[in-house]
Design a protein around this motif. Structure first.
Motif, PDB file in Angstrom:
ATOM      1  N   THR A 266     110.179   1.561 -71.279  1.00 42.65           N
ATOM      2  CA  THR A 266     109.192   1.554 -72.369  1.00 42.65           C
ATOM      3  C   THR A 266     108.657   0.147 -72.622  1.00 42.65           C
ATOM      4  O   THR A 266     107.497  -0.029 -73.005  1.00 42.65           O
ATOM      5  CB  THR A 266     109.823   2.142 -73.648  1.00 42.65           C
ATOM      6  OG1 THR A 266     110.232   3.493 -73.379  1.00 42.65           O
ATOM      7  CG2 THR A 266     108.849   2.150 -74.809  1.00 42.65           C
ATOM      8  N   CYS A 374     104.186   9.262 -77.686  1.00 41.77           N
ATOM      9  CA  CYS A 374     104.549  10.491 -76.987  1.00 41.77           C
ATOM     10  C   CYS A 374     105.288  10.168 -75.694  1.00 41.77           C
ATOM     11  O   CYS A 374     105.103   9.108 -75.105  1.00 41.77           O
ATOM     12  CB  CYS A 374     103.280  11.294 -76.693  1.00 41.77           C
ATOM     13  SG  CYS A 374     103.595  12.920 -75.983  1.00 41.77           S
ATOM     14  N   ASN A 375     106.081  11.128 -75.244  1.00 40.96           N
ATOM     15  CA  ASN A 375     106.860  10.952 -74.019  1.00 40.96           C
ATOM     16  C   ASN A 375     106.253  11.664 -72.822  1.00 40.96           C
ATOM     17  O   ASN A 375     106.565  11.320 -71.688  1.00 40.96           O
ATOM     18  CB  ASN A 375     108.297  11.461 -74.237  1.00 40.96           C
ATOM     19  CG  ASN A 375     109.213  11.138 -73.085  1.00 40.96           C
ATOM     20  OD1 ASN A 375     109.164  10.049 -72.535  1.00 40.96           O
ATOM     21  ND2 ASN A 375     110.049  12.081 -72.712  1.00 40.96           N
ATOM     22  N   VAL A 377     103.234  12.657 -70.471  1.00 43.24           N
ATOM     23  CA  VAL A 377     101.897  12.229 -70.067  1.00 43.24           C
ATOM     24  C   VAL A 377     100.948  13.421 -70.029  1.00 43.24           C
ATOM     25  O   VAL A 377     101.300  14.506 -69.551  1.00 43.24           O
ATOM     26  CB  VAL A 377     101.956  11.549 -68.681  1.00 43.24           C
ATOM     27  CG1 VAL A 377     100.567  11.189 -68.180  1.00 43.24           C
ATOM     28  CG2 VAL A 377     102.837  10.312 -68.740  1.00 43.24           C
ATOM     29  N   PRO A 382      98.347  13.539 -77.000  1.00 45.98           N
ATOM     30  CA  PRO A 382      97.682  12.344 -76.465  1.00 45.98           C
ATOM     31  C   PRO A 382      96.251  12.588 -75.998  1.00 45.98           C
ATOM     32  O   PRO A 382      95.388  11.728 -76.171  1.00 45.98           O
ATOM     33  CB  PRO A 382      98.579  11.949 -75.283  1.00 45.98           C
ATOM     34  CG  PRO A 382      99.905  12.497 -75.610  1.00 45.98           C
ATOM     35  CD  PRO A 382      99.634  13.783 -76.340  1.00 45.98           C
ATOM     36  N   TYR A 390     102.801   5.598 -74.679  1.00 43.45           N
ATOM     37  CA  TYR A 390     103.809   6.436 -74.029  1.00 43.45           C
ATOM     38  C   TYR A 390     105.166   5.756 -74.088  1.00 43.45           C
ATOM     39  O   TYR A 390     105.281   4.536 -73.964  1.00 43.45           O
ATOM     40  CB  TYR A 390     103.423   6.718 -72.579  1.00 43.45           C
ATOM     41  CG  TYR A 390     102.317   7.733 -72.439  1.00 43.45           C
ATOM     42  CD1 TYR A 390     102.505   9.046 -72.858  1.00 43.45           C
ATOM     43  CD2 TYR A 390     101.088   7.385 -71.890  1.00 43.45           C
ATOM     44  CE1 TYR A 390     101.494   9.983 -72.729  1.00 43.45           C
ATOM     45  CE2 TYR A 390     100.063   8.314 -71.760  1.00 43.45           C
ATOM     46  CZ  TYR A 390     100.277   9.615 -72.182  1.00 43.45           C
ATOM     47  OH  TYR A 390      99.277  10.550 -72.071  1.00 43.45           O
ATOM     48  N   THR A 391     106.202   6.573 -74.276  1.00 45.20           N
ATOM     49  CA  THR A 391     107.548   6.024 -74.424  1.00 45.20           C
ATOM     50  C   THR A 391     108.279   5.864 -73.094  1.00 45.20           C
ATOM     51  O   THR A 391     109.291   5.156 -73.034  1.00 45.20           O
ATOM     52  CB  THR A 391     108.391   6.901 -75.360  1.00 45.20           C
ATOM     53  OG1 THR A 391     108.355   8.254 -74.904  1.00 45.20           O
ATOM     54  CG2 THR A 391     107.867   6.829 -76.777  1.00 45.20           C
ATOM     55  N   HIS A 392     107.863   6.531 -72.045  1.00 41.60           N
ATOM     56  CA  HIS A 392     108.466   6.383 -70.715  1.00 41.60           C
ATOM     57  C   HIS A 392     109.970   6.645 -70.712  1.00 41.60           C
ATOM     58  O   HIS A 392     110.734   5.988 -70.006  1.00 41.60           O
ATOM     59  CB  HIS A 392     108.173   4.987 -70.146  1.00 41.60           C
ATOM     60  CG  HIS A 392     106.715   4.681 -70.013  1.00 41.60           C
ATOM     61  ND1 HIS A 392     105.841   5.516 -69.348  1.00 41.60           N
ATOM     62  CD2 HIS A 392     105.968   3.640 -70.469  1.00 41.60           C
ATOM     63  CE1 HIS A 392     104.613   5.003 -69.396  1.00 41.60           C
ATOM     64  NE2 HIS A 392     104.666   3.880 -70.074  1.00 41.60           N
TER      65      HIS A 392
END
Length: 607
Positions: A266, A374-375, A377, A382, A390-392
């Motif tokens: 992240t 958000c996690n 994609v 989003p 994005y939290t990755h």
């Protein structure tokens, strides 16, 4: 909640669909089913309970065919049962559906008057009968689906097969997630990416009001009126192994231990230490946009709401702008005051949370800007926002969120730093100092994870308690809320989070020798006051479990968990980790279903 998988190609559909459903188990379900189309005939197998029941049924009564759709159902209309499980069939039409059809009763009465009879209590069966009715008059499968969906009011993601047109499969969405997987000579459709990752990484994300028609290996995208659309596939970098347990007993434990890596990912590429700034590649708001903001709303549900409460402390402290944090399901119904200089931050692990999506549309409809944390994609939230952070964290399979929560905290802190620089409330040197602290965070989470055996021993001592109280002050109050939520979610023990300063205003009446009190006592401005709370608990024979970065509290607690120190803004990341592990070990000792706790779903896509 619920999961859809569809396949059309040259391979046997059943094992592919079944494998996809297995990878969607994390979404929560109470029954499952599969339908295949072979030699112009549709056959269905359904079973109540876990997928193993469906697998056993298929072993005795196998299905063949290279076209198939499957579903894991979480009951909304009609009790969990084989009869109410999907797929549902009417005539030559079979359908699986996620969502809720709000006008199903009126449609059902009309269809009964036209001679249709129903075998389930579900709203989904209405769709199959509607398509069948329209097919009688049009003789065209795709047209019949369009006309049927035009009559439906509510939310849906559907995949549909037709005996009379065996080379076609139709899928469409409105308000529920649906993703298309593009393979070589075969195609897939599913509620989420993991269902298809072992077959393809090329994904196409359907928007609301869009439809895809699969004809053999070809795909055609249109809106619901039939207007052609051009859709571009995106390559997903997650590997299928990222969704496996990796040797851990449960997904939740794996994901707790993945937090150092998730936080590192992240942060990757976002800290500009030389410039003393933060780079957020998809934020899409200029310095002028950010400096002109007058107010921020943070909107979320559940664990993400707790992250938003911590984010409020970060943003108000460093950016000097008022922040309100709302539960998404309440926000849209209170007519919030939003203008062009208002920013709404929507937090959702999945990006498909129905209440959060509705709140986003409320905010946008009032003329405000919106940004997602958000996690996943290209998920719905989003896509509808002006920008996204994005939290990755990678796929999070366990229903009780862990790594998604801590990476949300990191993402919100990055946003606060970027906003502070744009507004001139933070200097480059201050951001560099925070960047140094952030760089140490993954290592300090690893150090905190080394408490695992100690926490397991504490769990044995306290597993039989019927109630827990969690206390924290300042930015640790949301961490207390999150710790209590984790325990109640997976162990089914009643737990309540409270601001420590409020203990004397009610909760103190509950404290006795049977009431464990988890206290987060970090060395900040309120440390001494929190220590006083611990003493008050002990004076009433209560048992204290303390999470602290301070020394010398051994005589203040029955169990002490000492974590590393870091800047106060990031302490909720570290204090949350032992609370996750405590909940996990208590749940394991009590024998509950840690990854799929009862009545809960990973992605809540209905209101």
């Amino acid at each position: 909640m619920c999961g859809i998988v569809g396949y059309i190609g040259s391979q046997e559909a059943t094992p592919i669909v079944l494998d996809g459903l297995r990878r969607l188990e994390y979404r929560g379900y109470d029954s499952a089913g599969i339908a295949t189309l072979h030699d112009g005939k549709i056959e269905i197998r359904r079973a109540q309970g876990k997928l193993i029941n469906l697998e056993n049924l298929l072993r005795d009564r196998p299905l063949t065919g290279s076209r198939g759709i499957g579903h894991t159902r979480w009951a909304t209309h009609g009790r969990p049962s084989e009869t109410n499980a999907h797929p549902h069939k009417a005539g030559g039409i079979v359908v699986v559906h996620n969502g809720i059809i709000e006008n199903y009763l009126s449609l059902k009465e009309r269809l009964k008057g036209q001679g249709h009879s129903f075998s389930s209590e579900t709203d989904t069966e209405i769709i199959a009968h509607l398509v069948e009715e329209h097919y009688k008059s049009t003789g065209d499968f795709v047209t019949a689906v369009r006309q049927a969906l035009a009559e439906v009011r509510g939310a849906y993601a559907v995949a549909i097969l037709c005996e009379q047109e065996p080379d076609r499969m139709v899928a469409a969405k409105l308000g529920s997630p649906l993703v298309v997987g593009q393979g070589q000579g075969e195609n897939f459709v599913a509620s989420d990416i993991p269902a298809m990752l072992s077959h393809t990484r090329e994904m196409i994300f359907l928007e609301d009001g869009e439809m895809v028609v699969f004809t053999g290996a070809a795909m055609e995208f249109t809106d619901l009126a039939g207007k052609p659309l051009t859709k571009i596939a995106k390559t997903i970098t997650w590997s299928p192994l990222m969704a496996e347990k990796g040797g851990y007993k449960h997904f939740m434990l794996k994901e707790i231990h993945e937090q150092p890596r998730a936080i590192t990912d992240t942060l990757a590429g976002r800290l500009r230490e030389e410039e003393g700034d933060v780079y957020l590649e998809d934020l899409k708001l200029s310095d002028a946009d950010l400096s002109g903001l007058e107010k921020i709303f943070i909107i979320a549900c559940g664990t993400s709401w707790h992250a938003g409460l911590v984010g409020k402390f970060m943003i108000e402290k460093h950016c000097r702008i008022p922040v309100e944090v709302d539960i998404a399901s309440e926000f849209r119904y209170r007519d919030p005051i939003i203008g062009p200089n208002t920013l709404t931050v929507l937090i959702s692990q999945s990006g498909e949370t129905a209440d959060t999506l509705a709140a986003l549309r409320e905010a946008k409809g009032k003329g405000g800007r919106a940004v997602a944390v958000c996690n996943v994609v290209e998920s719905s939230i989003p896509r509808e926002c002006d920008g996204v952070i994005y939290t990755h964290a990678g796929p999070e399979i366990g229903v009780a969120s862990t790594k998604a929560f801590t990476t949300q905290l990191v993402a919100l802190f990055l946003f606060a730093l970027r906003l502070g620089r744009a507004r001139g409330t933070l200097t480059a040197e201050q951001v560099r100092e925070f960047a140094t602290a952030l760089a140490t965070l993954p290592r300090k989470v690893e150090e905190t994870l080394e408490l695992n055996e100690q926490i397991e021993a504490i769990a044995r001592d306290f597993m039989n308690a019927r109630d827990f109280l969690y206390l924290g002050r300042g930015n640790q109050y949301p961490a207390a809320l999150e710790g209590a939520l984790k325990l109640k979610e997976i162990s089914y023990i009643h737990a309540e989070g409270y601001p420590a300063g409020e203990m004397k205003h009610g909760p103190i009446a509950l404290i006795d020798e049977l009431m464990p009190v988890v206290v987060i006592a970090t060395e900040n401005d309120t440390f001494e006051k929190v220590v006083s709370n611990m003493e008050e608990v002990q004076a009433r024979a209560g048992r204290v479990i303390a999470v602290t970065d301070a020394e010398g509290l051994c005589d203040k607690a029955d169990a002490l968990l000492v974590i590393p120190r870091i800047v106060d803004d990031l302490m909720p990341v570290l204090t949350s980790v032992p609370l996750q592990l405590l909940a996990y070990h208590i749940a394991v000792l009590k024998g509950t279903d840690v990854d799929q706790p009862r009545n809960l779903a990973k992605s809540v896509t209905v209101e």
